[in-house]
Design a protein around this motif. Structure first.
Motif, PDB file in Angstrom:
ATOM      1  N   UNK A   1     -35.305 -25.940  -6.469  1.00  0.00           N
ATOM      2  CA  UNK A   1     -35.971 -27.169  -6.917  1.00  0.00           C
ATOM      3  C   UNK A   1     -34.957 -28.304  -7.062  1.00  0.00           C
ATOM      4  N   UNK A   2     -33.787 -27.943  -7.564  1.00  0.00           N
ATOM      5  CA  UNK A   2     -32.738 -28.956  -7.758  1.00  0.00           C
ATOM      6  C   UNK A   2     -32.326 -29.560  -6.403  1.00  0.00           C
ATOM      7  N   UNK A   3     -32.171 -28.676  -5.411  1.00  0.00           N
ATOM      8  CA  UNK A   3     -31.792 -29.157  -4.069  1.00  0.00           C
ATOM      9  C   UNK A   3     -32.877 -30.075  -3.512  1.00  0.00           C
ATOM     10  N   UNK A   4     -34.134 -29.665  -3.694  1.00  0.00           N
ATOM     11  CA  UNK A   4     -35.246 -30.483  -3.182  1.00  0.00           C
ATOM     12  C   UNK A   4     -35.272 -31.852  -3.871  1.00  0.00           C
ATOM     13  N   UNK A   5     -35.013 -31.855  -5.167  1.00  0.00           N
ATOM     14  CA  UNK A   5     -34.992 -33.131  -5.903  1.00  0.00           C
ATOM     15  C   UNK A   5     -33.825 -34.006  -5.450  1.00  0.00           C
ATOM     16  N   UNK A   6     -32.689 -33.375  -5.232  1.00  0.00           N
ATOM     17  CA  UNK A   6     -31.510 -34.126  -4.782  1.00  0.00           C
ATOM     18  C   UNK A   6     -31.752 -34.714  -3.384  1.00  0.00           C
ATOM     19  N   UNK A   7     -32.376 -33.916  -2.518  1.00  0.00           N
ATOM     20  CA  UNK A   7     -32.665 -34.389  -1.157  1.00  0.00           C
ATOM     21  C   UNK A   7     -33.659 -35.542  -1.187  1.00  0.00           C
ATOM     22  N   UNK A   8     -34.558 -35.469  -2.134  1.00  0.00           N
ATOM     23  CA  UNK A   8     -35.554 -36.538  -2.290  1.00  0.00           C
ATOM     24  C   UNK A   8     -34.870 -37.820  -2.778  1.00  0.00           C
ATOM     25  N   UNK A   9     -33.919 -37.653  -3.649  1.00  0.00           N
ATOM     26  CA  UNK A   9     -33.263 -38.818  -4.276  1.00  0.00           C
ATOM     27  C   UNK A   9     -32.167 -39.423  -3.399  1.00  0.00           C
ATOM     28  N   UNK A  10     -31.488 -38.587  -2.627  1.00  0.00           N
ATOM     29  CA  UNK A  10     -30.341 -39.092  -1.852  1.00  0.00           C
ATOM     30  C   UNK A  10     -30.538 -38.825  -0.351  1.00  0.00           C
ATOM     31  N   UNK A  11     -30.730 -39.881   0.428  1.00  0.00           N
ATOM     32  CA  UNK A  11     -30.942 -39.716   1.877  1.00  0.00           C
ATOM     33  C   UNK A  11     -29.792 -38.991   2.575  1.00  0.00           C
ATOM     34  N   UNK A  12     -28.594 -39.145   2.049  1.00  0.00           N
ATOM     35  CA  UNK A  12     -27.428 -38.496   2.654  1.00  0.00           C
ATOM     36  C   UNK A  12     -27.573 -36.966   2.588  1.00  0.00           C
ATOM     37  N   UNK A  13     -28.068 -36.499   1.459  1.00  0.00           N
ATOM     38  CA  UNK A  13     -28.268 -35.051   1.282  1.00  0.00           C
ATOM     39  C   UNK A  13     -29.395 -34.568   2.189  1.00  0.00           C
ATOM     40  N   UNK A  14     -30.428 -35.386   2.271  1.00  0.00           N
ATOM     41  CA  UNK A  14     -31.573 -35.030   3.129  1.00  0.00           C
ATOM     42  C   UNK A  14     -31.125 -34.902   4.581  1.00  0.00           C
ATOM     43  N   UNK A  15     -30.305 -35.856   4.995  1.00  0.00           N
ATOM     44  CA  UNK A  15     -29.806 -35.853   6.368  1.00  0.00           C
ATOM     45  C   UNK A  15     -28.930 -34.616   6.626  1.00  0.00           C
ATOM     46  N   UNK A  16     -28.093 -34.296   5.661  1.00  0.00           N
ATOM     47  CA  UNK A  16     -27.239 -33.103   5.795  1.00  0.00           C
ATOM     48  C   UNK A  16     -28.076 -31.840   5.907  1.00  0.00           C
ATOM     49  N   UNK A  17     -29.150 -31.798   5.133  1.00  0.00           N
ATOM     50  CA  UNK A  17     -30.038 -30.619   5.181  1.00  0.00           C
ATOM     51  C   UNK A  17     -30.647 -30.456   6.568  1.00  0.00           C
TER      52      UNK A  17
ATOM     53  N   UNK B   1     -44.266 -24.288   3.406  1.00  0.00           N
ATOM     54  CA  UNK B   1     -44.058 -25.283   4.468  1.00  0.00           C
ATOM     55  C   UNK B   1     -44.639 -26.637   4.065  1.00  0.00           C
ATOM     56  N   UNK B   2     -45.811 -26.585   3.430  1.00  0.00           N
ATOM     57  CA  UNK B   2     -46.438 -27.823   2.967  1.00  0.00           C
ATOM     58  C   UNK B   2     -45.574 -28.482   1.892  1.00  0.00           C
ATOM     59  N   UNK B   3     -44.987 -27.638   1.039  1.00  0.00           N
ATOM     60  CA  UNK B   3     -44.214 -28.156  -0.091  1.00  0.00           C
ATOM     61  C   UNK B   3     -42.853 -28.712   0.343  1.00  0.00           C
ATOM     62  N   UNK B   4     -42.173 -27.976   1.210  1.00  0.00           N
ATOM     63  CA  UNK B   4     -40.798 -28.363   1.541  1.00  0.00           C
ATOM     64  C   UNK B   4     -40.661 -29.022   2.914  1.00  0.00           C
ATOM     65  N   UNK B   5     -41.552 -28.691   3.837  1.00  0.00           N
ATOM     66  CA  UNK B   5     -41.468 -29.243   5.186  1.00  0.00           C
ATOM     67  C   UNK B   5     -40.394 -28.595   6.043  1.00  0.00           C
ATOM     68  N   UNK B   6     -39.645 -27.654   5.458  1.00  0.00           N
ATOM     69  CA  UNK B   6     -38.590 -26.990   6.216  1.00  0.00           C
ATOM     70  C   UNK B   6     -39.069 -25.607   6.631  1.00  0.00           C
ATOM     71  N   UNK B   7     -39.502 -25.503   7.889  1.00  0.00           N
ATOM     72  CA  UNK B   7     -40.078 -24.247   8.370  1.00  0.00           C
ATOM     73  C   UNK B   7     -39.051 -23.118   8.344  1.00  0.00           C
ATOM     74  N   UNK B   8     -37.856 -23.425   8.802  1.00  0.00           N
ATOM     75  CA  UNK B   8     -36.839 -22.374   8.888  1.00  0.00           C
ATOM     76  C   UNK B   8     -36.474 -21.831   7.503  1.00  0.00           C
ATOM     77  N   UNK B   9     -36.257 -22.741   6.561  1.00  0.00           N
ATOM     78  CA  UNK B   9     -35.910 -22.309   5.200  1.00  0.00           C
ATOM     79  C   UNK B   9     -37.023 -21.444   4.606  1.00  0.00           C
ATOM     80  N   UNK B  10     -38.279 -21.843   4.848  1.00  0.00           N
ATOM     81  CA  UNK B  10     -39.417 -21.077   4.313  1.00  0.00           C
ATOM     82  C   UNK B  10     -39.478 -19.689   4.949  1.00  0.00           C
TER      83      UNK B  10
END
Lengths: 139, 150
Positions: free
Chosen positions: A26-42, B64-73
């Motif tokens: 959940x923390x990672x998802x929140x961080x990715x939501x908050x910081x585009x740089x993290x989202x891009x890295x993911x 998948x709906x929640x995270x959008x990342x198919x591979x991670x799911x």
């Protein structure tokens, strides 16, 4: 910890590999939501992890496809939704169902679904038909 | 007339779309998931059953709906189900037991194998081998990076 340190900490790799706890996920998802740089890295890492996983990939037997298809309930039938970016603001909002483009008519062997503009067209043709018939009889 | 045809075609397509998401994911990631399962549960019949469970599960759609990342799911759900089946198979499995002796050098690959392939929780590895959790995360990152260079 700044975003660069967070990215370099290895938590993103661990997240994609599914080896961290749900709280950390959940923390990672929140961080990715908050910081585009993290989202891009993911997103970038996801491609790399896929390559890594492909090393051990084994094609499954064909019948598993049929079994999955058979198991998926017909009640789950729904229109395919376009990809939703979970980390963008728009993706986080609840999507309203699209308005139907067609009038729903019971669909079986004897019924069709038709565009809703056909209804006024049929009514206009019917009324015009009556007018022409009356004119023909009168004159 | 075209619109009538379009509407009937649309209805046919609509009826056939029920399983598109799961089957599309299966087409793309099925081999990855099956390979992962076989590494954890090396029994083909059981592995196939787990594979079917993964791709027909509501969890996958939800994730998948929640995270959008198919591979991670897929990785997450596949590992959960495979390790669940493995635990049932091996009745005497103790939670989080690794098969690495404490004398073995804990390279990034060993730590990756322990956490990812053997499913040992990171906290357990940390306490069992006396390594800080951030160091384990860095080792996993290092292993993924080294793989990228190959």
């Amino acid at each position: 910890m700044n975003t660069r340190e967070y990215i370099n900490s290895g938590i993103l790799e661990a997240y994609l590999l599914g080896v961290i706890s749900e709280e950390e996920e959940r923390e990672v998802q929140e961080m990715a939501f908050a910081y585009p740089e993290i989202k891009e890295s993911l997103l970038h890492l996801e491609e790399e992890i896929e390559v890594l996983c492909l090393e051990s990939a084994v094609p499954p037997p064909a019948r598993t496809w049929t079994e999955i298809q058979a198991r998926i309930s017909p009640t789950e039938i729904q229109k395919h939704q376009p990809y939703k970016d979970p980390f963008s603001e728009q993706g986080a909002r609840t999507q309203e169902p699209p308005k139907p483009e067609y009038l729903e008519v019971e669909f079986n062997d004897t019924h069709l679904r038709v565009h809703k503009l056909w209804r006024p067209a049929f009514i206009a043709v019917f009324i015009l038909g009556k007018i022409f018939l009356a004119c023909f009889l009168y004159y | 007339m075209n619109e009538l045809k379009q509407s009937t075609d649309s209805a046919k397509a609509h009826a056939a779309l029920g399983s598109v998401d799961s089957l599309a994911l299966y087409n793309r990631f099925g081999a990855i998931a099956y390979g992962m399962i076989l590494q954890i549960v090396p029994q083909e019949a059981l592995a196939q059953q787990i594979l079917v469970d993964v791709f027909s599960s509501a969890e996958l759609k939800h994730c998948y709906t929640k995270t959008g990342s198919a591979l991670a799911c897929i990785i997450k759900i596949t590992r959960e189900k495979a390790f669940g089946a493995k635990q049932i198979l091996e009745k005497d499995v103790t939670n989080g037991s690794g098969s690495v002796s404490k004398k073995e050098v804990l390279t990034p690959e060993v730590l990756f194998n322990l956490s990812y392939k053997q499913g040992v929780p990171l906290d357990t590895i940390a306490s069992q081998y006396g390594i800080a959790k951030p160091d384990i995360l860095k080792a996993i990152r290092e292993y993924v990076k080294s793989f990228r260079k190959l």
